[in-house]
Design an enzyme around this catalytic site. Structure first.
Site: not given
Ligand SMILES: Cc1cc2nc3c(=O)[nH]c(=O)nc-3n(C[C@H](O)[C@H](O)[C@H](O)COP(=O)(O)O)c2cc1C
Length: 309
Positions: A68, A98, A200
């Site tokens: 990415q 982000c 999400g």
């Molecule tokens: C600690 C953390 C770091 C993340 N880093 C990235 C990242 O590097 N790139 C990205 O596109 N999303 C990043 N995200 C977002 C996740 O990819 C995801 O979209 C988000 O956590 C929602 O999904 P979930 O509810 O299943 O956790 C991050 C999320 C968290 C919690």
């Protein structure tokens, strides 16, 4: 129907990807973002974030890991994407979500959601630069503060020629707070034809069923849910019961040993503590170890504790 492990900087690192993909159920990973500035990322820097590139772009379990990129300059992003594709990346993903202030100040990540035309230029330049057989995909949130431009951003990604789009169904302002607005995923599907991956708030197999029902998406990206329940993807695929703590513990120990071999020894206990802190919500048994790690910082003692547990 694919299950994709979300990119999570500081959480789903190479060691976590290794453990989770060996546990099973995950079809594809997206690595945490690599910042693109004004020069070509060196192979050394790249391999630090995505060491899987030295293994044919796959984890040890054979699961592909897309790289990415995060940035705002279409030319730099495209040049880096072509370079990384040449190093064997199985796919290039572009980050339009982000929320980190530092990243946003430099014009990358979620701030781009205010400018669909820039998103379009970035995607088009990257798609042109990367050989056709390597997917160029994008990951977006619903917007910066609201959903006024959600559909325009999705259209821009499609018009730029992306092969797939993942939507984290929250705005930047929503942060990571529930709920995720899955109904928006269905709205996006009405205006774009490219494959849409839903993301999400998927914490359980039931959530996975619900997000698919509400969004109409077949593919789902799982983030924190896979860290809290490392067997989540496997359970979704097999319908099996949740793995009990004694069966999970060797995987946790394995993660820690990998960490110790890679990071500075003093940092390993802290990383483990972070995971245990999250595991507690699904495994109350993780609490005792988590408590111990509040004071115990000797990496060797922590390893003994894990293996002897
Ligand atoms: C600690 C953390 C770091 C993340 N880093 C990235 C990242 O590097 N790139 C990205 O596109 N999303 C990043 N995200 C977002 C996740 O990819 C995801 O979209 C988000 O956590 C929602 O999904 P979930 O509810 O299943 O956790 C991050 C999320 C968290 C919690």
């Amino acid at each position: 129907m694919r299950l994709i492990l979300a990119p999570m900087e500081g959480l789903a690192d190479q060691d976590m990807r290794d453990v989770l993909t060996r546990l099973g159920g995950i079809d594809l990973c997206v690595a945490e973002f690599v910042r693109v500035t004004h020069h070509l990322i060196t192979e050394r820097v790249l391999l630090r974030t995505v060491p899987e590139l030295a293994n044919g772009g796959c984890t040890r379990a054979g699961v592909p890991v897309r790289v990415q990129l995060l940035g705002s300059d279409p030319v730099c992003l495209a040049e880096n994407a072509a370079h990384i594709a040449g190093l064997g990346a199985p796919g290039i993903d572009l980050n339009f979500g982000c929320p980190a202030p530092m990243v946003n100040r430099h014009g990358g990540g979620a701030v781009l959601l205010q400018f669909p035309e820039i998103i379009h230029t970035i995607v088009a330049a990257t798609r042109r630069a990367v050989p056709q057989h390597i997917p160029v995909t994008a990951k977006m949130r619903l917007g910066l503060k609201d959903t006024a431009l959600t559909l325009d951003c999705a259209r821009a990604i499609e018009a730029g020629g992306a092969d797939e789009i993942t939507v984290h169904a929250r705005t930047k302002v929503d942060g990571y707070r529930p709920p995720a607005h899955w109904e928006w995923l269905a709205r996006i599907r009405e205006v774009v034809k490219l494959p849409l991956v839903a993301n999400g708030e998927v914490w359980t197999p039931q959530d996975w069923e619900n997000i698919r029902k509400v969004s109409g998406c077949s593919d789902v990206m799982i983030g924190r849910g896979a860290i809290v329940r490392p067997d989540l993807a496997l359970r979704i695929k097999t319908g099996d019961a949740a793995m009990p703590w004694p069966a999970l513990l060797p995987w946790v120990a394995d993660y820690y040993q990998r960490l110790r071999a890679r990071v500075e020894p003093k940092h390993a206990p802290g990383r483990l503590k972070q995971w245990l802190g999250m595991l507690r919500s699904a495994y109350p048994e993780a609490d005792a170890l988590h408590q111990t790690l509040r004071t115990e910082r000797d990496p060797v003692a922590v390893e003994k504790l894990l293996l002897g547990h």
